[in-house]
Scaffold this motif. Structure first.
Motif, short mmCIF file in Angstrom:
data_model
loop_
_atom_site.label_atom_id
_atom_site.label_comp_id
_atom_site.label_asym_id
_atom_site.label_seq_id
_atom_site.Cartn_x
_atom_site.Cartn_y
_atom_site.Cartn_z
N TRP A 180 8.83 0.82 15.67
CA TRP A 180 7.73 0.64 14.63
C TRP A 180 6.93 2.12 14.49
CZ3 TRP A 180 2.87 1.41 16.37
CH2 TRP A 180 2.61 1.41 17.76
N PHE A 181 7.16 2.92 15.31
CA PHE A 181 6.21 3.91 15.50
C PHE A 181 6.95 5.15 14.82
CE2 PHE A 181 8.22 3.39 19.43
CZ PHE A 181 8.89 4.78 19.44
N ALA A 182 8.00 5.09 14.48
CA ALA A 182 8.89 6.41 14.22
C ALA A 182 9.12 6.31 12.54
CB ALA A 182 10.16 6.26 14.89
N PRO A 183 8.64 7.46 12.13
CA PRO A 183 8.88 7.46 10.74
C PRO A 183 10.20 6.94 9.98
CG PRO A 183 7.78 9.24 11.43
CD PRO A 183 8.27 8.70 12.55
N GLU A 184 11.16 7.41 10.53
CA GLU A 184 12.47 6.85 10.02
C GLU A 184 12.72 5.35 9.93
OE1 GLU A 184 13.35 8.26 14.18
OE2 GLU A 184 11.87 8.74 12.59
N HIS A 185 11.74 4.67 10.69
CA HIS A 185 11.93 3.10 10.83
C HIS A 185 10.62 2.80 10.07
CE1 HIS A 185 15.40 3.52 13.28
NE2 HIS A 185 14.65 4.28 14.25
N GLN A 186 9.97 3.40 9.05
CA GLN A 186 8.94 2.84 8.49
C GLN A 186 9.09 2.98 6.85
OE1 GLN A 186 5.58 5.62 9.80
NE2 GLN A 186 5.55 4.27 11.81
N ARG A 187 10.31 3.12 6.49
CA ARG A 187 10.85 3.14 5.14
C ARG A 187 11.74 2.22 4.68
NH1 ARG A 187 11.38 8.95 7.03
NH2 ARG A 187 13.35 8.64 7.28
N ARG A 188 11.68 1.74 3.43
CA ARG A 188 12.50 0.96 2.90
C ARG A 188 13.82 1.53 2.75
NH1 ARG A 188 11.87 -3.36 -1.26
NH2 ARG A 188 13.67 -3.50 -2.47
N ALA A 226 6.86 -6.41 12.04
CA ALA A 226 6.84 -7.32 10.74
C ALA A 226 5.95 -6.65 9.93
CB ALA A 226 6.26 -8.74 11.40
N ALA A 227 4.82 -5.96 10.21
CA ALA A 227 3.80 -5.34 9.29
C ALA A 227 4.54 -4.25 8.45
CB ALA A 227 2.67 -4.57 10.07
N VAL A 228 5.38 -3.63 9.14
CA VAL A 228 6.26 -2.37 8.46
C VAL A 228 7.09 -3.45 7.24
CG1 VAL A 228 8.24 -0.97 8.51
CG2 VAL A 228 6.50 -1.08 10.06
N ALA A 230 6.66 -6.26 5.86
CA ALA A 230 5.88 -6.75 4.66
C ALA A 230 5.44 -5.65 3.50
CB ALA A 230 4.67 -7.46 5.33
N ALA A 231 5.28 -4.49 4.34
CA ALA A 231 4.78 -3.34 3.59
C ALA A 231 5.80 -2.67 2.56
CB ALA A 231 4.15 -2.34 4.40
N VAL A 232 7.12 -2.50 3.21
CA VAL A 232 8.12 -1.80 2.45
C VAL A 232 8.95 -2.82 1.70
CG1 VAL A 232 8.04 0.11 3.97
CG2 VAL A 232 9.86 -1.84 4.59
N TYR A 233 8.95 -4.18 1.84
CA TYR A 233 9.90 -5.17 1.12
C TYR A 233 8.81 -6.23 0.76
CZ TYR A 233 13.82 -3.13 3.10
OH TYR A 233 15.03 -2.00 3.54
N PRO A 234 7.92 -5.83 -0.04
CA PRO A 234 6.93 -7.13 -0.70
C PRO A 234 7.71 -8.12 -1.41
CG PRO A 234 6.49 -5.04 -1.55
CD PRO A 234 7.45 -4.65 -0.60
N ASP A 235 8.73 -7.39 -2.27
CA ASP A 235 9.75 -8.43 -2.97
C ASP A 235 10.47 -9.22 -2.29
OD1 ASP A 235 10.93 -6.06 -1.94
OD2 ASP A 235 12.09 -5.94 -3.77
N TYR A 248 1.03 -1.38 9.61
CA TYR A 248 1.91 -0.69 9.14
C TYR A 248 1.44 0.79 9.27
CZ TYR A 248 4.34 1.86 5.14
OH TYR A 248 4.80 2.77 4.41
N ALA A 249 2.78 1.67 9.85
CA ALA A 249 2.25 3.24 9.82
C ALA A 249 0.81 3.39 10.63
CB ALA A 249 2.15 3.73 8.59
N ALA A 250 0.69 2.74 11.71
CA ALA A 250 -0.38 3.09 12.69
C ALA A 250 -0.20 3.89 13.50
CB ALA A 250 -0.75 1.63 13.50
#
Length: 394
Positions: A180-188, A226-228, A230-235, A248-250
């Motif tokens: 969860w903490f790595a930028p490459e795993h925080q993107r849609r 899960a926070a990631v 919700a943030a990148v797939y709100p649809d 998300y992105a803490a």
């Protein structure tokens, strides 16, 4: 990651739990900077030797993913259990298709790798659209252990919904932590988020799922992921639940993750572009992930609502206290807009630690003395279909 690095990560976990953040960070930096050197660990007992019985791993401590990214686990660890379609990376479906009621094993692959998952299909599923809940385990856990600990399959049987449990393999992270903490795993459509979203869509393709009632929740590192999601797939997800997790992105790297776990996000966390209703659970005596992270999650959810709102309007939060008979007291704080729509709920479990509140006794990271987080998650999710569905009824 070699055995020396794994040993260093376990020692850093222990140091973090004891509040020795500077030593933990320095150890990790030395280990990562000098892969060929032998790490000099402090001469203190290892986590496995602790007299208090604390396990060597924590569900939140995030060892870095090995080079080469994600991969497949050789097999599922079998443990006993009680008891829409939007653009995605091209994926490959393996494993059995729709089947009778039960707890089946499946897998999903795309350009980011492969993830196995378990899927619970209740006996009451008869082909009519039902909700889907995606549950993300904590570190050192696997899908079956998490299902057992939370008792979510029993709830699914009673309420008739599907539950998917994506599983992090050791090849992607030696401790099974979601990265969860790595930028490459925080993107849609990238990394682990693309795999979890792909699993979600695969279940929606193979079963009759109500696309307005698809949800994501997790514990610890899984809560942060899960926070990631919700943030990148709100649809894709109508609402989210985070138990003992982080916003998300803490954090954007391993030292930052350790700092955020210890004291909160320190202002780095980004505001999601679109709000998703959020329910949060956190023990106020959590020594692994600071309770400050619960406040950070709520602040992030409210900031997203404000950013996406054409005319600002928020009612004062309303707090209610309660007591589990023979167990913990708790405070439930509700945040609503001026129209009465719930934006977020925050459950503080007083004297609670880093455990799933109200979980099954004697299972992985559970505290049966707390309010029933699983039941409250499903209650909250039931109250929050996708916003487009709510708008259609107004």
């Amino acid at each position: 990651m070699d055995s020396r690095q794994i040993t260093a990560m376990a020692e850093a976990t222990r140091l973090t739990r004891e509040g020795r953040l500077a030593e933990a960070t320095a150890l990790i930096q030395r280990t990562l900077a000098s892969p060929a050197a032998t790490a000099q660990l402090p001469q203190t007992p290892s986590a496995a030797e602790r007299a208090d019985g604390t396990p060597a791993g924590s569900p939140d401590f995030p060892p870095p993913a090995p080079s080469g990214g994600s991969g497949d686990e050789a097999g599922l660890r079998r443990l006993p259990t009680r008891w829409i379609r939007r653009r995605a990376l091209p994926g490959r479906v393996t494993g059995p298709g729709p089947a009778a009621a039960g707890f089946g094993a499946h897998s999903y692959s795309n350009a980011a790798g492969t993830r196995t998952y378990r899927l619970y299909v209740p006996g009451g599923y008869a082909g009519s659209p039902v909700p889907l809940v995606v549950m993300l385990h904590g570190g050192t856990q696997d899908a079956a252990a998490f299902a057992t600990a939370t008792g979510m399959n029993d709830l699914a049987e009673r309420k008739t919904f599907l539950v998917a449990y994506p599983e992090q393999p050791r090849s992607a992270n030696p401790g099974r932590y979601w990265n969860w903490f790595a930028p490459e795993h925080q993107r849609r459509d990238d990394g682990e988020p693309s795999l979890i979203a792909g699993i979600t869509r695969q279940v929606m393709d193979n079963y009759q799922v109500d696309a307005d009632r698809v949800y994501v929740a997790g514990f610890s590192a899984g809560g942060a992921m899960a926070a990631v999601m919700a943030a990148v797939y709100p649809d894709l997800y109508a609402a989210a639940g985070v138990h003992s997790g982080l916003a998300y992105a803490a954090a954007g790297n391993l030292p930052g993750a350790l700092a955020a776990m210890r004291q909160g996000a320190s202002g780095r966390a980004r505001t999601p572009a679109q709000p998703v209703p959020l329910i949060v659970f956190h023990g106020d005596r959590d020594a692994t992930v600071s309770p400050a992270n619960a406040a950070g999650l709520i602040d992030q959810a409210l900031a997203a609502d404000t950013a996406g709102r054409q005319s600002a309007g928020r009612a004062a939060p309303v707090a209610h206290g309660g007591q589990v008979p023979g167990g913990h007291a708790y405070t439930r704080t509700c945040y609503q807009d001026t129209d009465g729509a719930t934006l977020a709920e925050n459950w503080t479990i007083h004297q609670g630690g880093h455990d799933w509140s109200g979980g099954v006794p004697n299972e992985s990271y559970t505290d049966p003395r707390g309010p029933d987080a699983s039941a409250e998650l499903i209650r909250f999710f039931h109250e929050h279909p996708a916003a487009r569905s709510q708008d259609a009824r107004r």
